[in-house]
Design a protein around this motif. Structure first.
Motif, PDB file in Angstrom:
ATOM      1  N   GLU A 104       0.892  -1.268   0.093  1.00 10.41           N
ATOM      2  CA  GLU A 104      -0.251   0.386   0.173  1.00 10.41           C
ATOM      3  C   GLU A 104       1.290   1.315   0.168  1.00 10.41           C
ATOM      4  O   GLU A 104       1.741   1.433   1.201  1.00 10.41           O
ATOM      5  N   LYS A 108       1.068   5.458   0.659  1.00  9.32           N
ATOM      6  CA  LYS A 108       0.136   6.490   0.778  1.00  9.32           C
ATOM      7  C   LYS A 108       0.880   8.046   0.920  1.00  9.32           C
ATOM      8  O   LYS A 108       1.783   8.207   0.158  1.00  9.32           O
ATOM      9  N   ARG A 124     -13.712   6.375  -3.864  1.00  5.73           N
ATOM     10  CA  ARG A 124     -12.800   5.146  -3.578  1.00  5.73           C
ATOM     11  C   ARG A 124     -13.568   4.056  -3.715  1.00  5.73           C
ATOM     12  O   ARG A 124     -14.689   3.605  -4.115  1.00  5.73           O
ATOM     13  N   GLY A 125     -11.957   2.552  -3.693  1.00  7.00           N
ATOM     14  CA  GLY A 125     -12.582   1.593  -4.062  1.00  7.00           C
ATOM     15  C   GLY A 125     -12.715   1.183  -5.726  1.00  7.00           C
ATOM     16  O   GLY A 125     -12.195   0.558  -6.546  1.00  7.00           O
ATOM     17  N   ASN A 141     -10.470   1.526 -10.189  1.00  9.90           N
ATOM     18  CA  ASN A 141      -9.194   2.071 -10.381  1.00  9.90           C
ATOM     19  C   ASN A 141      -9.104   3.269  -9.950  1.00  9.90           C
ATOM     20  O   ASN A 141      -9.503   4.343 -10.626  1.00  9.90           O
ATOM     21  N   ILE A 165      -5.294   0.528  -7.513  1.00  4.81           N
ATOM     22  CA  ILE A 165      -6.735   0.658  -7.260  1.00  4.81           C
ATOM     23  C   ILE A 165      -6.969   1.871  -5.387  1.00  4.81           C
ATOM     24  O   ILE A 165      -5.925   1.448  -4.560  1.00  4.81           O
ATOM     25  N   GLN A 189      -7.397   1.998  -1.693  1.00  9.57           N
ATOM     26  CA  GLN A 189      -7.936   1.804  -1.130  1.00  9.57           C
ATOM     27  C   GLN A 189      -8.886   2.832   0.088  1.00  9.57           C
ATOM     28  O   GLN A 189      -9.636   1.756   0.100  1.00  9.57           O
ATOM     29  N   HIS A 190      -8.122   3.286   0.796  1.00  7.30           N
ATOM     30  CA  HIS A 190      -8.452   4.462   1.343  1.00  7.30           C
ATOM     31  C   HIS A 190      -8.222   6.090   0.863  1.00  7.30           C
ATOM     32  O   HIS A 190      -7.511   6.046   0.906  1.00  7.30           O
ATOM     33  N   THR A 195      -4.397   5.727  -0.321  1.00  7.94           N
ATOM     34  CA  THR A 195      -3.973   5.523  -0.260  1.00  7.94           C
ATOM     35  C   THR A 195      -4.492   4.396  -1.070  1.00  7.94           C
ATOM     36  O   THR A 195      -5.461   3.959  -1.352  1.00  7.94           O
ATOM     37  N   ILE A 196      -3.201   4.148  -1.603  1.00  9.43           N
ATOM     38  CA  ILE A 196      -3.300   3.019  -3.250  1.00  9.43           C
ATOM     39  C   ILE A 196      -3.279   1.634  -3.283  1.00  9.43           C
ATOM     40  O   ILE A 196      -2.083   1.441  -2.148  1.00  9.43           O
ATOM     41  N   GLN A 197      -3.253   0.878  -4.062  1.00  7.99           N
ATOM     42  CA  GLN A 197      -2.227  -0.689  -3.125  1.00  7.99           C
ATOM     43  C   GLN A 197      -2.952  -0.943  -5.074  1.00  7.99           C
ATOM     44  O   GLN A 197      -3.745  -0.849  -5.577  1.00  7.99           O
ATOM     45  N   THR A 255      -2.089  -4.027  -7.676  1.00  6.96           N
ATOM     46  CA  THR A 255      -3.067  -4.945  -8.022  1.00  6.96           C
ATOM     47  C   THR A 255      -2.745  -5.679  -9.148  1.00  6.96           C
ATOM     48  O   THR A 255      -1.866  -5.571 -10.008  1.00  6.96           O
TER      49      THR A 255
END
Length: 115
Positions: free
Chosen positions: A7, A9, A30-31, A33, A75, A77-78, A111-113, A115
């Motif tokens: 993750e 940030k 949020r959620g 891509n 994506i 995340q937060h 915060t991105i993640q 994938t």
């Protein structure tokens, strides 16, 4: 920049925006891509969109520094907005009175993640 469990940030602090109005826009992205979120932010007519887009791009650039992959694979995340300190001003009123004005500030964290 924080990199925990894949993750990444980014934070923008002391923005002269109301946290409630920023949260209204953050709820839309949020959620999603990265590519969809940027597209939404470009065409929404709200003032916070510019600051949110800048913070989102900063998070993606932080990820590229840590040698992640393609931008389209991220994506959100937060995404949240906290209250910052209020700027306190006074508006002069009739008969020597003063009327307080509170100008809000906020801190945006995204915060991105990968994938």
């Amino acid at each position: 920049m924080t990199n925990i469990n894949n993750e990444i940030k980014a934070t923008s602090k002391y923005l002269r925006l109301s946290p409630n109005k920023v949260r209204r826009v953050l709820d839309q992205i949020r959620g999603r891509n990265y590519q969809d979120a940027v597209l939404i932010l470009e065409f929404m007519p709200h003032k916070p969109c510019k600051a949110i887009k800048k913070t989102l791009e900063s998070a993606v650039n932080n990820a590229n520094i840590s040698s992640q992959g393609d931008k389209n694979n991220f994506i959100i995340q937060h995404a949240y907005a906290d209250e910052g300190p209020k700027l306190k001003r006074f508006q002069p009123r009739a008969q020597g009175r003063a009327f307080p004005i509170h100008k809000p500030t906020c801190h945006i964290t995204i915060t991105i993640q990968y994938t």
